[in-house]
Design an enzyme around this catalytic site. Sequence first.
Site, PDB file in Angstrom:
ATOM      1  N   LYS A  97      11.666 -14.618 -20.269  1.00 21.59           N
ATOM      2  CA  LYS A  97      11.433 -14.248 -19.080  1.00 21.59           C
ATOM      3  C   LYS A  97      11.543 -14.350 -17.557  1.00 21.59           C
ATOM      4  CE  LYS A  97       6.937 -11.126 -17.730  1.00 21.59           C
ATOM      5  NZ  LYS A  97       6.052 -10.951 -18.112  1.00 21.59           N
ATOM      6  N   SER A 139       1.371  -7.516 -20.296  1.00 18.92           N
ATOM      7  CA  SER A 139       2.363  -6.822 -20.137  1.00 18.92           C
ATOM      8  C   SER A 139       3.850  -7.491 -21.740  1.00 18.92           C
ATOM      9  CB  SER A 139       2.648  -8.205 -19.232  1.00 18.92           C
ATOM     10  OG  SER A 139       1.871  -7.592 -17.693  1.00 18.92           O
ATOM     11  N   SER A 187       4.976  -5.660 -17.793  1.00 18.05           N
ATOM     12  CA  SER A 187       5.827  -5.803 -16.735  1.00 18.05           C
ATOM     13  C   SER A 187       7.701  -6.882 -17.843  1.00 18.05           C
ATOM     14  CB  SER A 187       5.242  -7.411 -15.611  1.00 18.05           C
ATOM     15  OG  SER A 187       5.081  -8.352 -16.897  1.00 18.05           O
TER      16      SER A 187
END
Length: 494
Positions: A88, A187, A163
């Site tokens: 990420k 997330s 997210s």
Amino acid sequence: MTDYVIPSDGLISLPAHELSRKIQAGEVTSREVTQAFLDRIAETDSELGAFLHVSAEAALAAADAVDAQVAAGEAPASALAGVPLALKDLLVTTDAPTTAASKILEGYMSPYDATVVTKLREAGIPIIGKTNLDEFAMGSSGENSAYYPTKNPHDLTRVPGGSGSGTAAALAAGQAPLGIGTDTGGSIRQPASLTGTVGAKPTYGGVSRYGVIANASSLDQVGPCANTVLDTALLHEIIAGHDEFDATSVDRPVPAVVAAAREGASGDLSGVKIGRVKQFSRPGTQDGVNEVIEAAFAQLARQGAEIIEVDCPNFDNVMGAYYLIQTSEVSSNLARFDGMRYGLRAGDDGTRSAEEVMALTRGEGFGDEVKRRIILGTYALSVGYYDAYYLQAQRVRNLVAQDFRAAFDQVDVIAGPAVPTTAFPLGDKIDDPLAMYNFDLFTLPLNLAGLPGMSVPAGTASDTNLPVGLQLIAPAFEDDRMYRVGAAFEAGRR
């Protein structure tokens, strides 16, 4: 379904632990494995949008280093050595840009690696790229990226969740066998549920946050993602542990998550008490999701678990408390992005004051959702409102933690839905912040309490034919419990 979901054969169809075994046995090289995933990214990502940056050269160099160790007969650096990973783009790296999917950090190169990144490199895991996300990890759909939205591999007209949209989509699409995400209010677990993958949020303080661009410091937690519970556990064990560079890191042994996952693979849950939270049965939950969750509880019972209803009355107040705390911490953490030290600088033509440059930089560099949360948090912390809002939210946080403690006096693990619906269409909620925030309703409580949780694929909803995840929650520092139940549930579905 589309052909963006993992193919049923070839290297990219294998779980990470099987790929590692093949690499160590000399049946295949890490370079061949890494190249297979890089090829898959090249074939699919122009439309999927899972990656912001692909590190082909660096990943292949790391793979070659593993292959050299195998050829020399050296012991593997870890149980996942040679298996590539998607990272990420919220964790800083020295060899690739770190943008947090924001224009304000476009092109930023960090002078150091995040602790988790250092551990991955030491474990011999090639990092194939940095994945897309909602800007600064603020969002539940993957649509708030400043660059482009990520799409769901199961249906390209729908969101993959957020997210951690890019990491979950990459796993589901066969672009990577392992991933790293961060979880502030769901997330990791929420996109795992929407994409049919596995995602775990460790106990707060169990994995270092050093080198992770902060969203809300008292809520953020790095976690492992994969396509099986065992792969997720193997990655968890690599990244976890105390870090002297992180003041919130807890100095205690890493839970035996891998042993628990292997034990759970037998499918036997005899003697395990699983809680079903009364407050998770809410109007508005999609019928197809309810059906899958009912079937999941029935399966757990058949595997020997005792299902017990638990009452957590303060969960009804979670939404307001979470967003007051989260936005307040956002307003503080994002004050550092001012155009003075790094990242974007707007309007600096020599005629404007520093304050004007800061205002122009933040206006240009931040997206709408980030600005919204900064404004809300600044208001909540302002003189005259701190006691009425922020302090009250912290009191609710304590009450939520008390509800969990009372529940775990009765049960070993709590189970329930990860999200109220399957993946919704792109654009469906982007102009309705309250609807987007409500999508996190089932994932928020354990972030407030600092507890570990994970989402495990539970099936597909009959009304949309899209994935549904079963959320498992364990007491603090008892992460192994959710891995045992998760692996058993996974085994029972085969």
